[in-house]
Enzyme design. Structure first.
Site, PDB file in Angstrom:
ATOM      1  N   HIS A  82       0.851  -1.191   0.000  1.00 20.71           N
ATOM      2  CA  HIS A  82       0.000   0.000   0.000  1.00 20.71           C
ATOM      3  C   HIS A  82       0.882   1.235   0.000  1.00 20.71           C
ATOM      4  O   HIS A  82       1.963   1.226   0.590  1.00 20.71           O
ATOM      5  CB  HIS A  82      -0.914   0.012   1.234  1.00 20.71           C
ATOM      6  CG  HIS A  82      -2.071   0.944   1.093  1.00 20.71           C
ATOM      7  ND1 HIS A  82      -1.989   2.263   1.427  1.00 20.71           N
ATOM      8  CD2 HIS A  82      -3.323   0.740   0.613  1.00 20.71           C
ATOM      9  CE1 HIS A  82      -3.152   2.837   1.163  1.00 20.71           C
ATOM     10  NE2 HIS A  82      -3.979   1.941   0.660  1.00 20.71           N
ATOM     11  N   GLU A  87      -7.775  -5.476  -0.158  1.00 22.35           N
ATOM     12  CA  GLU A  87      -8.302  -6.288  -1.247  1.00 22.35           C
ATOM     13  C   GLU A  87      -8.251  -7.780  -0.962  1.00 22.35           C
ATOM     14  O   GLU A  87      -9.002  -8.557  -1.550  1.00 22.35           O
ATOM     15  CB  GLU A  87      -7.551  -5.983  -2.549  1.00 22.35           C
ATOM     16  CG  GLU A  87      -7.578  -4.526  -2.960  1.00 22.35           C
ATOM     17  CD  GLU A  87      -8.923  -4.072  -3.457  1.00 22.35           C
ATOM     18  OE1 GLU A  87      -9.948  -4.459  -2.861  1.00 22.35           O
ATOM     19  OE2 GLU A  87      -8.950  -3.329  -4.437  1.00 22.35           O
TER      20      GLU A  87
HETATM   21  N1  ACO Z   1       3.982  -7.736  -4.455  1.00 22.50           N
HETATM   22  C1  ACO Z   1       5.300  -7.751  -4.727  1.00 22.50           C
HETATM   23  N2  ACO Z   1       6.068  -6.649  -4.686  1.00 22.50           N
HETATM   24  C2  ACO Z   1       5.472  -5.513  -4.346  1.00 22.50           C
HETATM   25  C3  ACO Z   1       4.110  -5.424  -4.035  1.00 22.50           C
HETATM   26  C4  ACO Z   1       3.361  -6.614  -4.091  1.00 22.50           C
HETATM   27  N3  ACO Z   1       2.053  -6.614  -3.819  1.00 22.50           N
HETATM   28  N4  ACO Z   1       3.797  -4.147  -3.714  1.00 22.50           N
HETATM   29  C5  ACO Z   1       4.926  -3.452  -3.855  1.00 22.50           C
HETATM   30  N5  ACO Z   1       5.928  -4.262  -4.231  1.00 22.50           N
HETATM   31  C6  ACO Z   1       7.319  -3.903  -4.465  1.00 22.50           C
HETATM   32  C7  ACO Z   1       7.446  -3.040  -5.714  1.00 22.50           C
HETATM   33  O1  ACO Z   1       7.617  -3.820  -6.869  1.00 22.50           O
HETATM   34  C8  ACO Z   1       8.656  -2.212  -5.378  1.00 22.50           C
HETATM   35  O2  ACO Z   1       9.785  -2.956  -5.620  1.00 22.50           O
HETATM   36  P1  ACO Z   1      11.112  -2.251  -6.259  1.00 22.50           P
HETATM   37  O3  ACO Z   1      11.491  -1.192  -5.279  1.00 22.50           O
HETATM   38  O4  ACO Z   1      12.074  -3.374  -6.372  1.00 22.50           O
HETATM   39  O5  ACO Z   1      10.675  -1.684  -7.571  1.00 22.50           O
HETATM   40  C9  ACO Z   1       8.568  -2.034  -3.870  1.00 22.50           C
HETATM   41  O6  ACO Z   1       7.776  -3.104  -3.396  1.00 22.50           O
HETATM   42  C10 ACO Z   1       7.912  -0.734  -3.470  1.00 22.50           C
HETATM   43  O7  ACO Z   1       6.642  -0.661  -4.017  1.00 22.50           O
HETATM   44  P2  ACO Z   1       6.031   0.680  -4.599  1.00 22.50           P
HETATM   45  O8  ACO Z   1       5.926   0.507  -6.073  1.00 22.50           O
HETATM   46  O9  ACO Z   1       6.782   1.876  -4.114  1.00 22.50           O
HETATM   47  O10 ACO Z   1       4.626   0.712  -3.962  1.00 22.50           O
HETATM   48  P3  ACO Z   1       3.572   1.796  -4.318  1.00 22.50           P
HETATM   49  O11 ACO Z   1       3.321   2.580  -3.100  1.00 22.50           O
HETATM   50  O12 ACO Z   1       3.927   2.581  -5.521  1.00 22.50           O
HETATM   51  O13 ACO Z   1       2.334   0.902  -4.758  1.00 22.50           O
HETATM   52  C11 ACO Z   1       0.566  -0.620  -4.621  1.00 22.50           C
HETATM   53  C12 ACO Z   1       1.343   0.492  -3.908  1.00 22.50           C
HETATM   54  C13 ACO Z   1       0.173  -0.123  -6.033  1.00 22.50           C
HETATM   55  C14 ACO Z   1      -0.697  -0.922  -3.858  1.00 22.50           C
HETATM   56  C15 ACO Z   1       1.468  -1.868  -4.733  1.00 22.50           C
HETATM   57  O14 ACO Z   1       1.823  -2.306  -3.435  1.00 22.50           O
HETATM   58  C16 ACO Z   1       0.813  -2.999  -5.511  1.00 22.50           C
HETATM   59  O15 ACO Z   1       0.920  -3.015  -6.745  1.00 22.50           O
HETATM   60  N6  ACO Z   1       0.147  -3.957  -4.822  1.00 22.50           N
HETATM   61  C17 ACO Z   1      -0.530  -5.046  -5.499  1.00 22.50           C
HETATM   62  C18 ACO Z   1      -1.888  -4.575  -6.056  1.00 22.50           C
HETATM   63  C19 ACO Z   1      -2.903  -4.325  -4.973  1.00 22.50           C
HETATM   64  O16 ACO Z   1      -3.075  -5.126  -4.050  1.00 22.50           O
HETATM   65  N7  ACO Z   1      -3.602  -3.191  -5.106  1.00 22.50           N
HETATM   66  C20 ACO Z   1      -4.663  -2.795  -4.161  1.00 22.50           C
HETATM   67  C21 ACO Z   1      -4.174  -1.687  -3.266  1.00 22.50           C
HETATM   68  S1  ACO Z   1      -5.393  -1.202  -2.069  1.00 22.50           S
HETATM   69  C22 ACO Z   1      -6.469  -0.211  -2.958  1.00 22.50           C
HETATM   70  O17 ACO Z   1      -6.073   0.507  -3.817  1.00 22.50           O
HETATM   71  C23 ACO Z   1      -7.866  -0.221  -2.625  1.00 22.50           C
END
Ligand code: ACO
Length: 359
Positions: free
Chosen positions: A246, A301
């Site tokens: 998140h 989610e």
């Molecule tokens: N699985 C694996 N790796 C992850 C996940 C995940 N669920 N979430 C983040 N990461 C990784 C990213 O790839 C990134 O890695 P890197 O630094 O090597 O590139 C690192 O963790 C940091 O992540 P960010 O991209 O900075 O996270 P951000 O704050 O931009 O994104 C998000 C948040 C979009 C929710 C992300 O965690 C994600 O894609 N999760 C999966 C989708 C999901 O569950 N979405 C629902 C969110 S809740 C809602 O919106 C209602």
């Protein structure tokens, strides 16, 4: 600058506070867990809209008007065509919401709040060539949706579970869809336009499109014993695990616990829940190993997927049911933004080519 505007404060709001460090969500003065236990959709709409509509009626009267609006929306829907039905539930919802009124009045707001339930049930029935069920304005919003969708009245536990979900996700700070809705509302385009903008942002798999893929993941894993192997392989391929991570929460999303508690109260969920818990445990362990600098935890989610599955909502319609609840927040935020009297208009830093000066 950060392309994701991380940490940027772009609005003042009385609607909700997301405390990402402590894992606490307050919605208009109430803990999310408290609303999840007792509030209905109609109650959270009334709570969120207070102060934004001069003529907001009592909670009971508002509930009645939402019921009447469901019936009106149903009358406005076109005959289902294969062209429309081929779009898929979220895009159908977007098309049909765009047919509704689009001003800044309470009538418009009520119609928009009522509409996702009617359109989502209508869509699912039409897509599967089942007779369409018209709304019953006398039922609660949650019960009427489940009745329109399935053709039979839900149990009290199912009605409570859906209300719990809708109350839990009705608002959540300046998330992507709410920000989109506020930007559009700031141009004075109308509440319908703001809601369509919110839905368009919600549709993405990184926001409200995640719970369907969560179930796909659980199904692909198949058994608890397969969880480690499957999750390691997915992460090795560079995939994101749906339902985890998140932007704001650095600890567990409090909505995950609220929804898990709701799922636990539903009959026949024990087996599915046990497997999901094992997948969650393995996912958190692997994410902590691989991303030690970025605390990734369970988000809303993950248990949304289990809850909506238990309510027999088809997974392709999960995002539409999310919109059913979040529409209350989008509208409140839109009105809050309009009240500031300011159009949202940030600036960009130009990094493109510069024309050569001709001497
Ligand atoms: N699985 C694996 N790796 C992850 C996940 C995940 N669920 N979430 C983040 N990461 C990784 C990213 O790839 C990134 O890695 P890197 O630094 O090597 O590139 C690192 O963790 C940091 O992540 P960010 O991209 O900075 O996270 P951000 O704050 O931009 O994104 C998000 C948040 C979009 C929710 C992300 O965690 C994600 O894609 N999760 C999966 C989708 C999901 O569950 N979405 C629902 C969110 S809740 C809602 O919106 C209602």
């Amino acid at each position: 600058m950060d392309a994701g505007l991380e940490g940027i404060v772009a609005a003042e709001t009385v609607l909700s506070n997301v405390d990402g460090e402590r894992g606490r969500l307050i919605i208009r003065g109430h803990e999310v867990g408290e609303l999840a236990q007792r509030a209905s959709f109609e109650e959270v709409v009334h709570l969120l809209w207070q102060g934004f509509f001069a003529e907001l009626p009592s909670q009971d009267a508002l509930a009645r008007r939402i019921g009447e609006a469901r019936a009106r929306v149903f009358q406005k829907l076109p005959r289902p065509s294969s062209e429309l039905l081929g779009l898929g539930p979220v895009r159908i919802l977007r098309v049909l919401l765009a047919l509704l009124s689009d001003d800044e009045s309470l009538d418009c707001a009520i119609e928009l709040a009522a509409a996702p339930a009617v359109i989502t049930a209508w869509t699912e029935r039409a897509r599967h060539h089942m007779p369409l069920n018209s709304p019953d304005p006398a039922q609660s919003h949650a019960a009427d949706f489940l009745t329109m969708l399935s053709g039979h009245r839900p149990s009290a536990a199912e009605e409570r579970a859906l209300n719990s979900y809708l109350a839990t996700i009705c608002d959540h700070g300046l998330n992507a869809s709410t920000f989109a809705a506020r930007v559009v509302a700031s141009t004075r385009a109308g509440l319908g336009s703001a809601v369509v903008a919110g839905l368009s942002a919600l549709k993405g798999p990184l926001h409200g499109g995640a719970p369907g893929p969560v179930l796909d993941m659980i199904d692909a894993i198949g058994t608890a014993a397969n969880a480690t192997r499957w999750i390691e392989a997915a992460l090795d391929r560079g995939e994101r695990l749906m339902g985890f991570g998140h932007r704001v929460y650095r600890v567990r999303d409090p909505r995950a616990d609220a929804l898990k508690a709701t799922v636990q109260k539903l009959p026949r969920e024990a087996g599915r829940l046990a497997m999901a818990e094992e997948i969650e445990r393995v996912s958190l362990k692997e994410l902590a190993l691989r991303k030690p600098d970025r605390k990734l935890d369970t988000n809303v989610e993950f248990y949304t997927a289990l809850l909506l599955e238990a309510l027999q909502v088809p997974r392709e319609a999960f995002t539409c049911v999310f919109a059913m609840g979040r529409v209350a927040g989008w509208i409140a935020h839109a009105k809050e933004q309009i009240a500031t009297g300011r159009i949202v208009r940030p600036q960009s830093a130009y990094v493109g080519p510069v024309p050569q000066l001709v001497s």
